[in-house]
Scaffold this motif. Structure first.
Motif, PDB file in Angstrom:
ATOM      1  N   UNK A  57       0.833  -1.207   0.000  1.00 27.68           N
ATOM      2  CA  UNK A  57       0.000   0.000   0.000  1.00 27.68           C
ATOM      3  C   UNK A  57       0.867   1.257   0.000  1.00 27.68           C
ATOM      4  N   UNK A  58       1.886   1.270   0.837  1.00 33.67           N
ATOM      5  CA  UNK A  58       2.739   2.447   0.982  1.00 33.67           C
ATOM      6  C   UNK A  58       4.036   2.007   1.658  1.00 33.67           C
ATOM      7  N   UNK A  59       5.159   2.186   0.969  1.00 35.91           N
ATOM      8  CA  UNK A  59       6.438   1.725   1.517  1.00 35.91           C
ATOM      9  C   UNK A  59       7.048   2.724   2.495  1.00 35.91           C
ATOM     10  N   UNK A  60       6.409   3.875   2.675  1.00 34.69           N
ATOM     11  CA  UNK A  60       6.957   4.906   3.568  1.00 34.69           C
ATOM     12  C   UNK A  60       5.831   5.597   4.331  1.00 34.69           C
ATOM     13  N   UNK A  61       5.147   4.846   5.197  1.00 33.45           N
ATOM     14  CA  UNK A  61       3.964   5.408   5.874  1.00 33.45           C
ATOM     15  C   UNK A  61       4.289   6.566   6.820  1.00 33.45           C
ATOM     16  N   UNK A  62       5.467   6.572   7.423  1.00 33.77           N
ATOM     17  CA  UNK A  62       5.819   7.712   8.295  1.00 33.77           C
ATOM     18  C   UNK A  62       5.982   8.980   7.463  1.00 33.77           C
ATOM     19  N   UNK A  63       6.644   8.857   6.320  1.00 33.64           N
ATOM     20  CA  UNK A  63       6.801  10.011   5.424  1.00 33.64           C
ATOM     21  C   UNK A  63       5.470  10.484   4.884  1.00 33.64           C
ATOM     22  N   UNK A  64       4.579   9.543   4.601  1.00 29.11           N
ATOM     23  CA  UNK A  64       3.241   9.897   4.104  1.00 29.11           C
ATOM     24  C   UNK A  64       2.490  10.716   5.156  1.00 29.11           C
ATOM     25  N   UNK A  65       2.586  10.269   6.396  1.00 31.07           N
ATOM     26  CA  UNK A  65       1.911  10.975   7.489  1.00 31.07           C
ATOM     27  C   UNK A  65       2.490  12.393   7.655  1.00 31.07           C
ATOM     28  N   UNK A  66       3.809  12.510   7.561  1.00 31.20           N
ATOM     29  CA  UNK A  66       4.476  13.806   7.758  1.00 31.20           C
ATOM     30  C   UNK A  66       4.525  14.634   6.469  1.00 31.20           C
ATOM     31  N   UNK A  67       4.084  14.023   5.337  1.00 33.19           N
ATOM     32  CA  UNK A  67       4.154  14.665   4.029  1.00 33.19           C
ATOM     33  C   UNK A  67       5.591  15.071   3.665  1.00 33.19           C
ATOM     34  N   UNK A  68       6.531  14.207   4.001  1.00 29.40           N
ATOM     35  CA  UNK A  68       7.927  14.429   3.644  1.00 29.40           C
ATOM     36  C   UNK A  68       8.381  13.356   2.667  1.00 29.40           C
ATOM     37  N   UNK A  69       9.305  13.724   1.805  1.00 27.77           N
ATOM     38  CA  UNK A  69       9.874  12.754   0.858  1.00 27.77           C
ATOM     39  C   UNK A  69      10.545  11.605   1.617  1.00 27.77           C
ATOM     40  N   UNK A  70      11.306  11.974   2.648  1.00 26.62           N
ATOM     41  CA  UNK A  70      12.092  10.999   3.402  1.00 26.62           C
ATOM     42  C   UNK A  70      11.246  10.307   4.474  1.00 26.62           C
ATOM     43  N   UNK A  71      11.847   9.315   5.113  1.00 29.58           N
ATOM     44  CA  UNK A  71      11.176   8.636   6.228  1.00 29.58           C
ATOM     45  C   UNK A  71      11.412   9.427   7.527  1.00 29.58           C
ATOM     46  N   UNK A  72      11.020   8.842   8.658  1.00 29.13           N
ATOM     47  CA  UNK A  72      11.136   9.557   9.943  1.00 29.13           C
ATOM     48  C   UNK A  72      12.588   9.802  10.345  1.00 29.13           C
ATOM     49  N   UNK A  73      13.513   9.052   9.746  1.00 23.92           N
ATOM     50  CA  UNK A  73      14.941   9.259  10.020  1.00 23.92           C
ATOM     51  C   UNK A  73      15.574  10.269   9.071  1.00 23.92           C
ATOM     52  N   UNK A  74      14.766  10.865   8.210  1.00 21.30           N
ATOM     53  CA  UNK A  74      15.307  11.824   7.255  1.00 21.30           C
ATOM     54  C   UNK A  74      16.032  11.164   6.091  1.00 21.30           C
ATOM     55  N   UNK A  75      15.771   9.879   5.880  1.00 19.49           N
ATOM     56  CA  UNK A  75      16.445   9.136   4.802  1.00 19.49           C
ATOM     57  C   UNK A  75      15.471   8.937   3.631  1.00 19.49           C
ATOM     58  N   UNK A  76      15.968   9.162   2.430  1.00 25.09           N
ATOM     59  CA  UNK A  76      15.205   8.870   1.218  1.00 25.09           C
ATOM     60  C   UNK A  76      15.238   7.354   1.005  1.00 25.09           C
ATOM     61  N   UNK A  77      14.117   6.691   1.270  1.00 29.84           N
ATOM     62  CA  UNK A  77      14.062   5.230   1.188  1.00 29.84           C
ATOM     63  C   UNK A  77      14.485   4.750  -0.202  1.00 29.84           C
ATOM     64  N   UNK A  78      14.173   5.549  -1.216  1.00 29.93           N
ATOM     65  CA  UNK A  78      14.492   5.177  -2.595  1.00 29.93           C
ATOM     66  C   UNK A  78      15.949   5.456  -2.975  1.00 29.93           C
ATOM     67  N   UNK A  79      16.808   5.678  -1.974  1.00 26.77           N
ATOM     68  CA  UNK A  79      18.255   5.746  -2.179  1.00 26.77           C
ATOM     69  C   UNK A  79      18.987   4.788  -1.259  1.00 26.77           C
ATOM     70  N   UNK A  80      18.227   3.905  -0.593  1.00 30.09           N
ATOM     71  CA  UNK A  80      18.803   3.062   0.460  1.00 30.09           C
ATOM     72  C   UNK A  80      18.846   1.585   0.086  1.00 30.09           C
ATOM     73  N   UNK A  81      18.763   1.289  -1.214  1.00 34.57           N
ATOM     74  CA  UNK A  81      18.787  -0.110  -1.660  1.00 34.57           C
ATOM     75  C   UNK A  81      20.216  -0.535  -2.019  1.00 34.57           C
ATOM     76  N   UNK A  82      20.492  -1.842  -1.945  1.00 41.77           N
ATOM     77  CA  UNK A  82      21.860  -2.339  -2.121  1.00 41.77           C
ATOM     78  C   UNK A  82      22.269  -2.450  -3.588  1.00 41.77           C
TER      79      UNK A  82
END
Ligand SMILES: [Zn+2]
Length: 204
Positions: A57-82
């Motif tokens: 449904x949503x891979x970044x629910x904390x960011x969705x709630x805060x309306x921020x690109x990044x997650x709650x740690x300030x990290x862009x989830x879409x730059x954190x893959x191996x």
């Protein structure tokens, strides 16, 4: 991580495996209407015998709630893959690959499902288009023809180190289709426009 769940739903039981991700950037909620409509449309289209569809449904629910690109740690989830192009120098990328619970969750699901196609919803500030990574050229061409969304080549963008497309598409050679809706667009109109093309891509 603020404890919000990352919810996944699996539909159908066919041999073709498709993973659909409703959003990964918290300030790009345009795809949520499409994500909500997709299960019923998938079933109505009669794809259940051909496809097993997993919807995050949503891979970044904390960011969705805060309306921020990044997650709650300030990290862009879409730059954190191996991916081999992971960039540890920008703190927004999370320091090391899979340091974030969101990227770990998506990664594990990809490894488990081994999808034949991954579709990810995003939005872009001034226009709508589609983009792809990995061996998805034909799928992207067909999606463009059916939906009317133009296909925009990856070379038109700034590099995306450690992105889902870099990891799953270019590295793992899985077709990745990225749908960029126009930021602030009418989600119902978007759904009407892409519905047929999306079901076509999922059906393979
Ligand atoms: Zn995005």
């Amino acid at each position: 991580m603020q404890g919000r769940p990352i919810r996944a739903l699996t539909l159908g039981h066919g041999p073709r495996r498709v993973l659909f991700i409703g959003g990964i950037h918290g300030d790009e909620a345009e795809g949520s209407y499409t994500t909500a409509e997709l299960p019923a449309a998938f079933t109505t289209a009669g794809l259940s015998d051909r496809v097993t569809l997993t919807i995050i449904e949503d891979a970044n629910p904390d960011g969705r709630e805060a309306k921020t690109r990044a997650n709650a740690n300030g990290v862009d989830v879409n730059r954190n893959f191996p991916a081999p192009n992971f960039d540890p120098t920008d703190p927004m990328n999370g320091g090391t690959p899979l340091s974030q619970p969101e990227s770990r969750t998506v990664y594990r699901l990809i490894e488990e499902i081994d999808p034949d196609l991954i579709v990810v919803m995003h939005s872009w500030h001034d226009r709508q288009f589609i983009n792809f990574d990995g061996p998805a050229r034909q799928t992207a061409d067909r999606f463009a023809a059916t939906s009317g969304l133009p296909l925009t080549a990856s070379t038109e963008f700034a590099p995306t180190p450690g992105s889902l497309g870099s990891y799953a598409g270019r590295d793992r050679k899985r077709p990745v289709l990225t749908i960029e809706l126009r930021r602030g667009s009418d989600p119902k109109a978007d759904w009407q426009q892409i519905r047929g093309a999306l079901l076509e891509a999922i059906g393979g």
